[in-house]
Design a protein around this motif. Structure first.
Motif, PDB file in Angstrom:
ATOM      1  N   UNK A 294       0.869  -1.184   0.000  1.00 56.83           N
ATOM      2  CA  UNK A 294       0.000   0.000   0.000  1.00 56.83           C
ATOM      3  C   UNK A 294       0.906   1.233   0.000  1.00 56.83           C
ATOM      4  N   UNK A 295       1.499   1.576  -1.154  1.00 58.05           N
ATOM      5  CA  UNK A 295       2.607   2.526  -1.185  1.00 58.05           C
ATOM      6  C   UNK A 295       2.231   4.001  -1.255  1.00 58.05           C
ATOM      7  N   UNK A 296       0.942   4.328  -1.378  1.00 57.44           N
ATOM      8  CA  UNK A 296       0.539   5.712  -1.592  1.00 57.44           C
ATOM      9  C   UNK A 296      -0.471   6.154  -0.544  1.00 57.44           C
TER      10      UNK A 296
ATOM     11  N   UNK B 164      11.948   7.808  -1.147  1.00 63.36           N
ATOM     12  CA  UNK B 164      10.927   8.311  -2.067  1.00 63.36           C
ATOM     13  C   UNK B 164       9.577   8.406  -1.368  1.00 63.36           C
ATOM     14  N   UNK B 165       9.224   7.382  -0.592  1.00 60.14           N
ATOM     15  CA  UNK B 165       7.943   7.422   0.104  1.00 60.14           C
ATOM     16  C   UNK B 165       7.914   8.541   1.151  1.00 60.14           C
ATOM     17  N   UNK B 166       9.028   8.781   1.826  1.00 62.70           N
ATOM     18  CA  UNK B 166       9.085   9.868   2.810  1.00 62.70           C
ATOM     19  C   UNK B 166       8.920  11.219   2.119  1.00 62.70           C
ATOM     20  N   UNK B 167       9.538  11.377   0.955  1.00 66.90           N
ATOM     21  CA  UNK B 167       9.403  12.627   0.211  1.00 66.90           C
ATOM     22  C   UNK B 167       7.969  12.829  -0.259  1.00 66.90           C
ATOM     23  N   UNK B 168       7.323  11.744  -0.669  1.00 68.63           N
ATOM     24  CA  UNK B 168       5.930  11.855  -1.116  1.00 68.63           C
ATOM     25  C   UNK B 168       5.005  12.188   0.049  1.00 68.63           C
ATOM     26  N   UNK B 169       5.275  11.607   1.226  1.00 69.30           N
ATOM     27  CA  UNK B 169       4.496  11.944   2.413  1.00 69.30           C
ATOM     28  C   UNK B 169       4.627  13.435   2.722  1.00 69.30           C
ATOM     29  N   UNK B 170       5.841  13.966   2.649  1.00 71.86           N
ATOM     30  CA  UNK B 170       6.049  15.391   2.911  1.00 71.86           C
ATOM     31  C   UNK B 170       5.291  16.243   1.893  1.00 71.86           C
TER      32      UNK B 170
ATOM     33  N   UNK C  29       3.116   3.189   8.182  1.00 72.36           N
ATOM     34  CA  UNK C  29       3.703   2.187   7.293  1.00 72.36           C
ATOM     35  C   UNK C  29       5.106   2.593   6.851  1.00 72.36           C
ATOM     36  N   UNK C  30       5.298   3.876   6.595  1.00 65.95           N
ATOM     37  CA  UNK C  30       6.633   4.347   6.209  1.00 65.95           C
ATOM     38  C   UNK C  30       7.612   4.131   7.358  1.00 65.95           C
ATOM     39  N   UNK C  31       7.209   4.470   8.565  1.00 69.89           N
ATOM     40  CA  UNK C  31       8.077   4.259   9.716  1.00 69.89           C
ATOM     41  C   UNK C  31       8.407   2.792   9.925  1.00 69.89           C
TER      42      UNK C  31
ATOM     43  N   UNK D  60      12.266   1.016   9.616  1.00 68.15           N
ATOM     44  CA  UNK D  60      12.893   0.299  10.732  1.00 68.15           C
ATOM     45  C   UNK D  60      13.098  -1.187  10.455  1.00 68.15           C
ATOM     46  N   UNK D  61      12.543  -1.695   9.386  1.00 64.03           N
ATOM     47  CA  UNK D  61      12.457  -3.140   9.183  1.00 64.03           C
ATOM     48  C   UNK D  61      13.751  -3.753   8.664  1.00 64.03           C
ATOM     49  N   UNK D  62      14.356  -4.604   9.473  1.00 67.01           N
ATOM     50  CA  UNK D  62      15.514  -5.375   9.003  1.00 67.01           C
ATOM     51  C   UNK D  62      15.072  -6.387   7.957  1.00 67.01           C
TER      52      UNK D  62
END
Length: 458
Positions: free
Chosen positions: A311-313, A434-440, A409-411, A415-417
């Motif tokens: 669920x990337x967006x 990329x997902x963090x930039x899109x969230x911002x 989900x981004x967090x 953190x996920x090994x």
């Protein structure tokens, strides 16, 4: 140079001889959002692509959903926005239906020929190779759900289901499984099937799905999960192009309409041994093998930290509501569409897992890589999935279920090994950046709902 992708110039020579009408070729590289990036070259340039590859900027794999550079990926100024070399994927050169163009898929390598690990294809191939070392070979197929929309919005600005391309008839009802409703889109569907055939994709059943304007197309099972992912990505381009040619819009958002079901991208997957025997098949029908149980256990154990892939967006998370045919917890069951991991009904020789969390907006290559890594983790660690869910899987979901929203989900992914190992360190860094930039980007926008709720009331 010898193409590290395995492509051979003879493939291009044979294709050009067989298709004298082709005058241009789309070069298609799928980024982490599944967006087709690349170029359109002329016929006379094709042989050079197969002999020498094609230089592309490394930053092409560090773009957000809007095509803007994400500097935190490390693929822009840290490397001087230098070039890498893209090579054609062997066997992927096909004509495009209704045009004088063809299409070929690309995978990216560094100039010395080593894999560029920000390319999702390499992550999936790595997982396939790790399973192959244990004598296991995944076979798979995706289901493609989508909406067909009117290109013109309604008077209120709302999206509308597309009118029938045959006669302009409209319906705003849920025409689920209506065969007569499908008739109005037959000219479009015929062109979709023709495009699939030219691409070497065996497209199968089309149904009217569980929302106005929604459809589902199933694809044939592949003994190569890499090709299954390619099939899904190519089918989205085929559906989008043919819909546009017929004057309607194909929409692959996970949830374009409130109050009705969203669009999933279910992955059916099994594991064969070296002789082609299904290793998920039970000895006695209904007595599940340890291998399929442990694979499900791995999917359960890693679902929380993998949800950003599925669920990337921002819109993806609107799909997860109870009794919507989208899962809300890492549950499993048999012949049960209320769970995340379903064992479909049928003979034991066709035994497989249906992975249901992914929206149709997810990147299929990333989804497949993550699912394989989770299954391998479960089988290696002998993870017990617990009892199967019977009846309504939405009634008593286990706690914790999964991230509450996109931000969580981004967090979890950062953190996920497990996810870092599944995708590889470089792709994990690029994807999360990329997902963090899109969230911002999304967080900085004031949506209309804020104005509706608060402008005159607080």
């Amino acid at each position: 140079m010898i193409a590290p992708s395995g492509a051979c110039p003879t493939e291009a020579e044979t294709f050009l001889a067989a298709h004298p009408h082709i005058n241009a070729i789309d070069l298609v590289l799928s980024d982490v959002n599944g967006i087709a990036r690349g170029k359109i070259i002329r016929r006379h340039e094709l042989m050079a692509l197969y002999r020498d590859g094609r230089l592309l900027p490394a930053s092409i794999l560090g773009l957000d959903i809007c095509g803007e550079d994400v500097h935190e990926t490390g693929l822009v100024w840290e490397c001087g926005d230098g070039d890498v070399r893209a090579w054609p994927v062997a066997g992927s050169l096909v004509p495009l239906h209704g045009t004088t163009r063809a299409e070929v898929l690309l995978q990216v390598h560094h100039l010395d020929g080593s894999p560029m690990l920000a390319d999702p294809r390499h992550a999936l191939q790595r997982q396939v190779d790790l399973l192959a070392a244990d004598g296991l070979h995944p076979a798979a197929a995706f289901e493609l759900e989508f909406f067909l929309l009117d290109p013109n919005r309604g008077p209120d600005g709302a999206l509308r289901p597309a009118p029938a391309v045959l006669d302009g008839r409209t319906s705003h009802r849920t025409e689920v499984y209506s065969v007569d409703h499908l008739q109005g889109m037959i000219p479009l569907f015929d062109d979709i099937y023709a495009g699939a055939e030219l691409a070497g994709i065996k497209a199968e059943t089309m149904i009217s799905e569980f929302a106005p304007g929604q459809y589902e197309l199933t694809l044939a099972y592949r003994t190569s999960v890499v090709k299954a992912a390619d099939d899904l990505a190519r089918m989205k381009r085929i559906v989008r192009a043919q819909a546009r040619a017929h004057g309607v819009v194909a929409c692959f958002m996970a949830k374009p309409f409130a109050g009705v079901s969203g669009s999933g991208m279910h992955l059916h997957i099994s594991l064969n041994d070296d002789e082609g025997r299904n290793m998920f098949a039970e000895t006695a029908e209904g007595e599940w093998s340890d291998r399929i149980r442990h694979a499900i256990g791995g999917l359960q154990a890693t679902m929380d930290e993998s949800m950003l892939v599925f669920a990337p967006h921002a819109n993806s998370w609107r799909r997860f509501t109870a009794e919507s045919y989208a899962p809300i917890a890492p549950t499993w069951g048999v012949n049960n569409r209320s769970v995340a991991f379903r064992i479909p009904a049928g003979g034991k020789n066709a035994r497989r897992i249906e992975h249901r969390p992914s929206g149709v907006d997810a990147q299929p290559t990333l989804v497949a890589a993550t699912v394989l890594a989770a299954m391998r983790h479960g089988m290696t660690a002998h993870i017990d999935p617990g009892p199967e869910v019977t009846g309504n899987g939405y009634a008593n979901p286990p706690s914790p279920t999964m991230p509450a929203d996109w931000r969580e989900a981004i967090g979890a992914a950062q953190r996920s090994a497990f996810l870092r190992d599944a995708l590889g360190h470089e792709l994990h860094r690029v994807f999360c950046a990329i997902k963090s930039a899109e969230l911002a980007r999304v967080s900085a926008i004031i949506p209309d709902v804020d104005l509706d709720l608060y402008m005159h009331s607080v």
